[in-house]
Scaffold this active site. Sequence first.
Site, PDB file in Angstrom:
ATOM      1  N   HIS A   1       0.834  -1.202   0.000  1.00 34.18           N
ATOM      2  CA  HIS A   1       0.000   0.000   0.000  1.00 34.18           C
ATOM      3  C   HIS A   1       0.872   1.258   0.000  1.00 34.18           C
ATOM      4  O   HIS A   1       0.575   2.237  -0.679  1.00 34.18           O
ATOM      5  CB  HIS A   1      -0.897   0.045   1.248  1.00 34.18           C
ATOM      6  CG  HIS A   1      -1.887  -1.069   1.329  1.00 34.18           C
ATOM      7  ND1 HIS A   1      -1.802  -2.069   2.273  1.00 34.18           N
ATOM      8  CD2 HIS A   1      -2.992  -1.334   0.603  1.00 34.18           C
ATOM      9  CE1 HIS A   1      -2.819  -2.897   2.114  1.00 34.18           C
ATOM     10  NE2 HIS A   1      -3.555  -2.483   1.116  1.00 34.18           N
TER      11      HIS A   1
ATOM     12  N   LYS B   1      -1.244  -6.726  -7.803  1.00 37.06           N
ATOM     13  CA  LYS B   1      -1.385  -7.949  -7.007  1.00 37.06           C
ATOM     14  C   LYS B   1      -2.797  -8.513  -7.158  1.00 37.06           C
ATOM     15  O   LYS B   1      -2.997  -9.715  -7.309  1.00 37.06           O
ATOM     16  CB  LYS B   1      -1.054  -7.615  -5.541  1.00 37.06           C
ATOM     17  CG  LYS B   1      -1.700  -8.457  -4.482  1.00 37.06           C
ATOM     18  CD  LYS B   1      -1.054  -9.810  -4.355  1.00 37.06           C
ATOM     19  CE  LYS B   1      -1.568 -10.600  -3.184  1.00 37.06           C
ATOM     20  NZ  LYS B   1      -3.016 -10.626  -3.027  1.00 37.06           N
TER      21      LYS B   1
ATOM     22  N   LEU C   1       3.082  -9.296  -1.176  1.00 35.63           N
ATOM     23  CA  LEU C   1       2.565  -8.717   0.071  1.00 35.63           C
ATOM     24  C   LEU C   1       1.045  -8.678   0.034  1.00 35.63           C
ATOM     25  O   LEU C   1       0.446  -8.347  -0.978  1.00 35.63           O
ATOM     26  CB  LEU C   1       3.107  -7.296   0.271  1.00 35.63           C
ATOM     27  CG  LEU C   1       4.611  -7.128   0.460  1.00 35.63           C
ATOM     28  CD1 LEU C   1       4.927  -5.741   1.020  1.00 35.63           C
ATOM     29  CD2 LEU C   1       5.190  -8.198   1.378  1.00 35.63           C
TER      30      LEU C   1
ATOM     31  N   ARG D   1      -3.496 -10.337   4.206  1.00 36.51           N
ATOM     32  CA  ARG D   1      -3.836 -11.668   4.737  1.00 36.51           C
ATOM     33  C   ARG D   1      -2.610 -12.420   5.239  1.00 36.51           C
ATOM     34  O   ARG D   1      -2.755 -13.394   5.981  1.00 36.51           O
ATOM     35  CB  ARG D   1      -4.489 -12.518   3.648  1.00 36.51           C
ATOM     36  CG  ARG D   1      -5.854 -12.012   3.276  1.00 36.51           C
ATOM     37  CD  ARG D   1      -6.334 -12.622   1.983  1.00 36.51           C
ATOM     38  NE  ARG D   1      -7.630 -12.055   1.659  1.00 36.51           N
ATOM     39  CZ  ARG D   1      -8.775 -12.692   1.829  1.00 36.51           C
ATOM     40  NH1 ARG D   1      -8.791 -13.914   2.265  1.00 36.51           N
ATOM     41  NH2 ARG D   1      -9.908 -12.105   1.537  1.00 36.51           N
TER      42      ARG D   1
END
Length: 302
Positions: free
Chosen positions: A37, A152, A187, A190
């Site tokens: 992020h 992702k 990444l 979770r």
Amino acid sequence: MRVITSAHGFSDALEAERAVGRRVGLVPTMGALHAGHRSLVTRAAAECDVVAVTVFVNPLQFDKADDLARYPRDLDGDVLQAAEAGATIVFAPPVHEMYPGFPAPVATSVHVEAVGDVLEGASRPGHFDGVATVVAKLCSLAGRSRVYFGEKDFQQLAVVRRMATDLSLPVDIVACPTVREDDGLALSSRNVRLGPPDRAAAVALSRALDAGAALVEVGQRDPALVGAAMEAVLQATDGVSPDYAVAVDAATLASPAVLAGAVRLLVAATVGPVRLIDNVGLVVVGADELHSPTATSAVGVS
Ligand code: PAF
């Protein structure tokens, strides 16, 4: 850093920024921020004058109540990380601000056909309706902006792109490369739920993608055989239950007769208690040529 919880407050704040000539970047998240992020926020901060991060665990996109209940939440930590990466606004609405009648079902939602119906859409019915609905709402509150998503969640990116085009949303969707651990694990929020043996097993997803990419690199153009090679890597790893392993057209996510042009390899598997996904992009230029869409890897890891 301004933390805004009301939808109109958020909308007004970004309108005020644009009114003084600032370009707005938006990074939608469900919180539990990590380096992936932060890389989106850093990129947004490099390309925009003001960056807003949204932190909202969207109940509409969870198919299992316990998944929603267990989703990690740490707003203070998220605000800190967003600020460090270059954001100046965090929009963290309570659920009734986004869905006034919640938990009553929403009357208006967004369904993106075809690209949203396969793979994750088939495994998790309603998931992409939830994603498309909340992203449409966030974009409509934010107004003209650049909106950053990680590759992702490649299918999510494809769904959001299609939705933004079809609904003529005033946004530019910006795709950013996947951030990985040193051993290749993508990444994900979770990952914190993986115990040590599951964490070790989880690297099978990126290894499966490497195996698929290597096969394409040596000339394999049959999507079924590439998928089978990736599935075999997942199957061979203790603690990993494969869901799918496919080689598809990157724009439609449909399986072509022969791999050509922009191709995406995608895998999904349950590792211990966690369902994980990963993907990689390849560009097959000619019969035997394979070009990377990014500069990061010869086999196009992105
Ligand atoms: O990728 C996510 O975190 C979510 O799916 C998103 C895009 C923020 C929508 O809730």
